[in-house]
Design a protein around this motif. Structure first.
Motif, short mmCIF file in Angstrom:
data_model
loop_
_atom_site.label_atom_id
_atom_site.label_comp_id
_atom_site.label_asym_id
_atom_site.label_seq_id
_atom_site.Cartn_x
_atom_site.Cartn_y
_atom_site.Cartn_z
N ARG A 127 -10.71 -0.04 2.98
CA ARG A 127 -10.20 0.42 1.68
C ARG A 127 -9.00 1.35 1.87
O ARG A 127 -8.05 1.31 1.08
CB ARG A 127 -11.31 1.15 0.93
CG ARG A 127 -12.47 0.24 0.48
CD ARG A 127 -13.45 0.99 -0.41
NE ARG A 127 -14.57 0.14 -0.77
CZ ARG A 127 -15.76 0.16 -0.17
NH1 ARG A 127 -15.98 1.03 0.85
NH2 ARG A 127 -16.73 -0.64 -0.55
N GLN A 128 -9.04 2.17 2.91
CA GLN A 128 -7.95 3.12 3.14
C GLN A 128 -6.61 2.43 3.33
O GLN A 128 -5.57 2.94 2.89
CB GLN A 128 -8.25 3.98 4.37
CG GLN A 128 -9.10 5.20 4.10
CD GLN A 128 -9.18 6.07 5.34
OE1 GLN A 128 -9.77 5.70 6.36
NE2 GLN A 128 -8.58 7.24 5.26
N ILE A 129 -6.61 1.28 3.99
CA ILE A 129 -5.34 0.61 4.27
C ILE A 129 -5.05 -0.53 3.28
O ILE A 129 -4.12 -1.30 3.47
CB ILE A 129 -5.28 0.08 5.71
CG1 ILE A 129 -6.27 -1.06 5.94
CG2 ILE A 129 -5.51 1.19 6.71
CD1 ILE A 129 -6.05 -1.81 7.24
N GLY A 130 -5.89 -0.63 2.22
CA GLY A 130 -5.63 -1.63 1.20
C GLY A 130 -6.18 -3.01 1.52
O GLY A 130 -5.66 -4.01 1.03
N GLU A 182 3.88 -3.66 3.74
CA GLU A 182 3.46 -2.68 2.74
C GLU A 182 2.18 -1.98 3.19
O GLU A 182 2.01 -0.77 2.96
CB GLU A 182 3.25 -3.37 1.39
CG GLU A 182 4.54 -3.82 0.72
CD GLU A 182 4.28 -4.62 -0.53
OE1 GLU A 182 3.09 -4.88 -0.85
OE2 GLU A 182 5.25 -5.00 -1.21
N LYS A 183 1.27 -2.71 3.82
CA LYS A 183 0.03 -2.11 4.30
C LYS A 183 0.31 -1.13 5.43
O LYS A 183 -0.39 -0.11 5.58
CB LYS A 183 -0.96 -3.18 4.76
CG LYS A 183 -1.33 -4.21 3.71
CD LYS A 183 -1.87 -3.59 2.43
CE LYS A 183 -2.27 -4.66 1.44
NZ LYS A 183 -2.66 -4.09 0.12
N HIS A 185 2.70 0.83 5.56
CA HIS A 185 3.07 2.09 4.90
C HIS A 185 1.83 2.93 4.63
O HIS A 185 1.85 4.16 4.79
CB HIS A 185 3.81 1.81 3.59
CG HIS A 185 4.05 3.03 2.76
ND1 HIS A 185 4.99 3.97 3.09
CD2 HIS A 185 3.44 3.48 1.63
CE1 HIS A 185 4.98 4.94 2.20
NE2 HIS A 185 4.04 4.67 1.31
N ASN A 186 0.73 2.28 4.24
CA ASN A 186 -0.52 3.01 4.00
C ASN A 186 -0.98 3.74 5.25
O ASN A 186 -1.51 4.85 5.18
CB ASN A 186 -1.62 2.06 3.53
CG ASN A 186 -1.32 1.44 2.17
OD1 ASN A 186 -0.48 1.94 1.43
ND2 ASN A 186 -2.02 0.36 1.85
N GLN A 189 0.67 6.99 5.99
CA GLN A 189 0.29 8.07 5.07
C GLN A 189 -1.08 8.65 5.39
O GLN A 189 -1.51 9.61 4.73
CB GLN A 189 0.29 7.54 3.62
CG GLN A 189 1.61 6.94 3.17
CD GLN A 189 2.78 7.88 3.37
OE1 GLN A 189 2.78 8.98 2.84
NE2 GLN A 189 3.78 7.44 4.13
N LEU A 190 -1.80 8.07 6.36
CA LEU A 190 -3.13 8.57 6.71
C LEU A 190 -3.04 9.96 7.32
O LEU A 190 -2.16 10.23 8.14
CB LEU A 190 -3.82 7.63 7.70
CG LEU A 190 -4.21 6.23 7.21
CD1 LEU A 190 -4.75 5.40 8.38
CD2 LEU A 190 -5.24 6.31 6.10
N ASP A 209 9.67 3.40 6.78
CA ASP A 209 8.63 4.17 7.47
C ASP A 209 9.00 4.42 8.93
O ASP A 209 8.45 5.33 9.55
CB ASP A 209 7.29 3.42 7.42
CG ASP A 209 6.71 3.38 6.01
OD1 ASP A 209 6.66 4.45 5.38
OD2 ASP A 209 6.33 2.29 5.55
#
Length: 260
Positions: A127-130, A182-183, A185-186, A189-190, A209
């Motif tokens: 879920r954290q990384i989409g 795009e993932k 990028h997640n 941001q962690l 990024d």
């Protein structure tokens, strides 16, 4: 804080010089792209960092571990890797979150007992990384892009300090590649997330990024710096040894040969 330091590193295999005089420093959370054509030495450079290859000469320190001085096994547990070659190691009937959990044990199957709490942790990471839409899915039914996203989640199960992405978009179509980027990028941001090393030969995959680019040619560092400094027509034409044009569209760098 430097997490990778290379000073005059050489790598020779079967009397052939693969890497020569590599001087390179990576700081924590300083995400890098390693750009080069096939055969430039990108994979060999990565294998040095992962201690799968051993330097012939020079000084190499990764995450405070000095090669030739300190113990290596502990280092390998701090580095995650994602590549299309890993995708073939798993049974097609494995459930997505079970596959993610295998990353904790560096295995292709869950040979150890695990609990619902373990699976919940794997699902939480997805879920954290989409990747929450992949929960409960069967690996063999996933697209190539979905498999790559799942492998990224798997690599994060060990909370790596360095995450290596080796041609991670190989085999993906235009839209799947964009979704995967795009993932990533997640991940940047962690909180306490890994430092990314992204290996490619496609400049258009260098998103905002990534703050640094290393150009590798014929086993040597050709140049390095920020994307605006390095991804210019003058430098890339010299790098590719042919005239190229560089067009920036939506912050992506598109490099094409110049027509005569």
């Amino acid at each position: 804080m430097s997490i990778i330091e290379m000073t005059n590193v050489h790598f020779v295999r079967n009397q052939q010089v693969i890497l020569k005089n590599i001087n390179w420093t990576v700081e924590k959370n300083e995400h890098w792209v390693i750009l080069g054509l096939n055969g430039s030495g990108k994979s060999s450079l990565l294998k040095l960092i992962m201690a799968e290859n051993w330097k012939t000469n020079g000084e190499l320190t990764v995450l405070g571990t000095r090669f030739g001085v300190d113990r290596i096994p502990e280092l390998r547990a701090k580095i995650g890797i994602v590549g299309s070659f890993i995708a073939e190691r798993f049974r097609p009937d494995i459930v997505a979150e079970n596959l993610v959990l295998t990353g904790r044990y560096n295995a292709s199957m869950l040979y150890r007992a695990f609990s619902d709490t373990d699976l919940d942790e794997a699902r939480g990471l997805m879920r954290q990384i989409g990747a929450d839409q992949l929960i409960g899915r069967i690996y063999g039914t996933l697209s190539q892009g979905e498999k790559q996203l799942l492998l990224i989640a798997r690599s994060l199960m060990i909370n790596p300090e360095i995450l290596i992405l080796d041609e991670a978009t190989s085999g993906l179509d235009l839209f799947a590649k964009e979704r995967l980027l795009e993932k990533l990028h997640n991940i940047t941001q962690l909180e306490n997330g890994p430092t990314l090393l992204y290996i490619t030969h496609h400049p258009d995959e260098i998103t905002s990024d990534f703050k640094k680019v290393l150009l590798l040619r014929d086993g040597q560092v050709f140049n390095h710096g920020t994307p605006p400094e390095i991804l210019t027509e003058e430098i890339l034409s010299d790098f590719y040894q042919m005239p190229v044009s560089v067009n920036i569209i939506n912050d992506a760098y598109f490099v094409l040969p110049k027509k005569s």
